[in-house]
Design an enzyme around this catalytic site. Structure first.
Site, PDB file in Angstrom:
ATOM      1  N   GLU B  60       0.801  -1.233   0.000  1.00 12.15           N
ATOM      2  CA  GLU B  60       0.000   0.000   0.000  1.00 12.15           C
ATOM      3  C   GLU B  60       0.829   1.276   0.000  1.00 12.15           C
ATOM      4  O   GLU B  60       0.494   2.243  -0.685  1.00 12.15           O
ATOM      5  CB  GLU B  60      -0.956   0.025   1.197  1.00 12.15           C
ATOM      6  CG  GLU B  60      -2.202  -0.833   1.017  1.00 12.15           C
ATOM      7  CD  GLU B  60      -1.929  -2.317   1.150  1.00 12.15           C
ATOM      8  OE1 GLU B  60      -0.850  -2.679   1.660  1.00 12.15           O
ATOM      9  OE2 GLU B  60      -2.790  -3.119   0.744  1.00 12.15           O
ATOM     10  N   HIS B 129     -11.065  -5.277   8.611  1.00 10.30           N
ATOM     11  CA  HIS B 129     -11.851  -5.096   7.394  1.00 10.30           C
ATOM     12  C   HIS B 129     -13.088  -4.246   7.633  1.00 10.30           C
ATOM     13  O   HIS B 129     -13.987  -4.232   6.800  1.00 10.30           O
ATOM     14  CB  HIS B 129     -12.303  -6.461   6.841  1.00 10.30           C
ATOM     15  CG  HIS B 129     -11.198  -7.268   6.229  1.00 10.30           C
ATOM     16  ND1 HIS B 129     -10.132  -7.745   6.955  1.00 10.30           N
ATOM     17  CD2 HIS B 129     -10.995  -7.679   4.953  1.00 10.30           C
ATOM     18  CE1 HIS B 129      -9.327  -8.431   6.152  1.00 10.30           C
ATOM     19  NE2 HIS B 129      -9.823  -8.394   4.931  1.00 10.30           N
TER      20      HIS B 129
END
Lengths: 384, 324
Positions: B60, B129
């Site tokens: 990322e 998540h």
């Protein structure tokens, strides 16, 4: 241009009766990473095995000398300015002039540089006014004041290694555009430990972008010596993990640095992908003016590296070839001193105090909240 | 009028942006061949090729960092972060650089990029998540932070974010990805930073954004059955925050409830309550009440329903301000 066509380095040709090309010499996978590529020895003589790789005329050689001498003089002036309270801090470049000037001199006009925070000699080589660099140390403005797009040099980047992904992305942009420019990311030995270096190098390899990852291994990340930074035999060797060549170069040898960078940039422009260059050099000064190297390294070590200073060996070489006359040598010093005077004039007495423009470029347009805060800022006049 | 999901709307927004401006490109993990883990980018690599729709390696920080480089070069990258909890690796690039590059260079080098992040809970997911990281971004000067609640707004606001010259963190409420809405795309919002009055009312203002807008609307319906008229404001953006719409409503009703999934302490509700207090204190008839996640890490899914602000908890807060 599709990314799915990756490029690999051409294997070394057969027929070793011919002298190997520099490309083959540098990028051969059999080459031991422990021997830094060198042309100019510390005593000022040229290595007969590599001297033919120098591709510079007399004027260019003299220009390299002038740039290094001027960089050294301006570095000393900047240290003085900091000691006198004109700069909050300064990161001296002393000892690394060959690594920076040699590599930057190989760049073409359209190429881009993503520096870390000590690349003052790169800036000088690109034509940037040192005052524009020093303004960031003075606290005038964070990025420095040079025209980034005109000079193809991004602002100094303090969070270590975070500029390497920027360089890789920029190079990817150039590749997607079909542009023939190349990008150099500059960083130190400490940066190689960071995640962003790894992620960027990996992406550079898999996308095969036109980037040169130029590591100035000056042996220290502030106080941490290289042996405590990594167990790797060399930093250049880490390139194996990313699928492109790593080259170890004597970073105090301006001719080797130039030749290796030139080759790596040519590779990049030819669509052959990235190169990692490890320029083995030494930080003769402190990490910054806030550092005290006597706390972690010995004067005998520093003395040893003083004898490997990039400038005297090059001076000796040029004088030996009768290229650098006494007059020319003095003119280089005089140039440095003149620039130092102008640097001092630009910095001392430059405006200090609050700058309302801090509200201007947070976003493209000031938000209502920023307008109100700006008015509040202005309503408190600076204390006399 | 098409009856579309938020995923459809986002896909269409990306498609139109890619068609209209050849500098727009999208990048992220699994967004090409797979079409994205939520299928938001379905079909795009087939239409635009793998130079404009890039399946990146798994990293990322590197993805956002290279997007910065692409933006500096002259492209307009739209990055997808696969899940909210994974954006943390990229926070250095987002906060140290996306937010500061224009400022650092006095406008010479700008980053017209978008970081799209599916955020929030309510889908029974495993750890990391279901995060709500919006406060970190809204607190960072130099970033714009947008969170649509409906398919129509998702379409319009993503288009606007891609056109915007500033870096935008675009938070997509994943629990709202599949709800349908009859949407006339021509009527989509075109500006960032303007809140939407989802339902007009006179007695209590309920402020929400992203996944809690539907919760607020449910609570408003329940309150209406009790004779309390609630005005529901969908903020749509957290930075810049539409203080005008917010404070006008809060001053008019005198009673405000704020709802978000993020933990209450230090969440956006605190900023919203402060703004209301600063501008409208003497018009308030009750303190602003915040309904949010508890101050615990997002819990295992079996606790999710009890953790997330429900219509019942919001109604409870409405009672609190109404009876003050």
């Amino acid at each position: 241009m599709s990314l799915s066509a990756s490029s690999r380095v051409a294997k070394t040709e057969e027929g070793r009766e011919e002298a190997p090309s520099l490309s083959a010499l540098l990028f051969s996978p059999e080459k031991s990473p422990a021997e830094p590529f060198q042309i100019l020895r510390p005593d000022g003589s040229l290595d007969p095995d590599t001297e033919d790789f120098v591709d510079l005329g007399p004027e260019q050689l003299l220009e390299l000398h002038r740039l290094m001498v001027v960089a050294r003089i301006l570095d000393e002036e900047s240290m003085n300015l900091q000691r006198q309270g004109e700069l909050g801090v300064y990161t001296p470049v002393r000892g690394q002039e060959a690594a920076q000037v040699g590599s930057a001199y190989a760049l073409e006009d359209g190429d881009w540089v993503f520096p870390y925070g000590r690349e003052h000699a790169v800036a000088l080589t690109r034509g940037i006014d040192m005052a524009d660099v020093l303004h960031l140390f003075r606290g005038t403005w964070h990025g420095g004041l040079w025209d980034f797009r005109a000079f193809g040099m991004a602002p100094y980047c303090i969070p270590v290694a975070t500029q390497v992904p920027h360089a890789v992305g920029f190079a990817l942009g150039a590749k997607l555009d079909g542009a023939s420019l190349a990008v150099v990311a500059y960083f130190g030995d400490g940066a190689v430990s960071k995640g962003d270096f790894h992620e960027a190098a990996n992406m550079a390899g898999v996308w095969s972008v036109p980037v040169v990852l130029f590591c100035q291994n000056n042996q220290y990340a502030i106080s941490l010596p290289l042996a405590k930074q990594t167990a790797a035999a060399s930093l250049a060797g880490k390139a194996t993990g990313y699928g492109f060549p790593g080259v170890r170069v004597d970073g105090n040898d301006v001719l080797a640095v130039h030749a290796a960078t030139r080759e790596a940039l040519a590779r990049a422009r030819e669509g052959k992908g990235p190169t990692l260059i490890e320029a083995v050099t030494y930080r003769l000064g402190p990490h910054s003016t806030a550092d005290d190297p006597s706390r972690y390294r010995s004067s005998s070590e520093t003395d040893r590296w003083e004898r490997l200073d990039p400038i005297p060996r090059f001076t000796t070489f040029l004088e030996g070839r009768a290229l650098l006359t006494k007059d020319l040598r003095e003119s280089h010093v005089a140039d440095g001193k003149q620039k130092a005077v102008r640097l001092r004039e630009a910095i001392v007495g430059a405006p200090a105090g609050p700058d309302v423009r801090i509200f201007d470029d947070v976003y493209g347009r000031r938000t209502p909240t920023l307008e109100a805060q700006r008015a509040s800022f202005l309503s408190f006049p600076p204390e006399a | 009028m098409p009856n579309i999901t938020m995923v459809d709307a986002l896909n269409e927004a990306l498609r139109q942006s890619l068609r209209e401006d050849d500098r727009v490109m999208i990048m992220g993990e699994d967004i090409g061949q797979l079409g994205g883990s939520f299928r938001v980018t379905e079909g795009l690599v087939a239409e635009f090729g793998d130079s404009r729709v890039i399946d990146t390696p798994l990293a990322e920080s590197g993805i956002v960092g290279t997007a910065i480089g692409l933006a500096l070069y002259g492209f307009r990258p739209v990055v997808e972060i696969q899940f909210d909890g994974f954006v943390y690796s990229a926070l250095d690039q987002i906060i140290s650089h996306c937010a500061k590059y224009r400022f650092r260079t006095r406008g010479a080098l700008c980053l017209p990029l978008v970081v799209r992040i599916p955020f929030g809970g309510g889908i029974g997911a495993v750890e990391h998540h279901s995060e709500s990281p919006e406060a970190y971004f809204a607190h960072t000067a130099g970033l714009k932070v947008v969170a649509p609640a409906t398919p129509l707004d998702a379409f319009g606001l993503l288009r606007a974010a891609i056109r915007d010259p500033d870096p935008v963190i675009f938070l997509e409420p994943k629990s709202c990805y599949w709800g349908r809405q009859k949407a006339d795309l021509e009527a989509a919002p075109t500006e960032l930073g303007k809140a939407r009055v989802a339902v007009e009312g006179t007695d209590v203002t309920i402020v929400a954004y992203g996944p809690t807008v539907k919760v607020a609307l449910e609570a408003a319906t329940l309150a209406a059955d009790e004779g309390v008229s609630c005005e529901v404001i969908d903020l749509r953006a957290l930075s810049p925050l539409d203080g005008v719409t917010l404070c006008e409503s809060a001053a008019r009703t005198g009673r405000t409830v704020v709802v978000h999934e993020a933990s209450v302490t230090g969440g956006m509700g605190a900023e919203i309550a402060s703004r209301i207090m600063e501008s409208s204190f003497f018009s308030l008839r009750a303190p602003v009440v915040r309904v949010g996640g508890y101050d615990v890490p997002y819990p295992p899914a079996r606790n999710e329903e009890a953790f997330l602000p429900s219509a019942t908890r919001v109604l409870n807060a409405v009672h609190q301000v109404w009876e003050a």
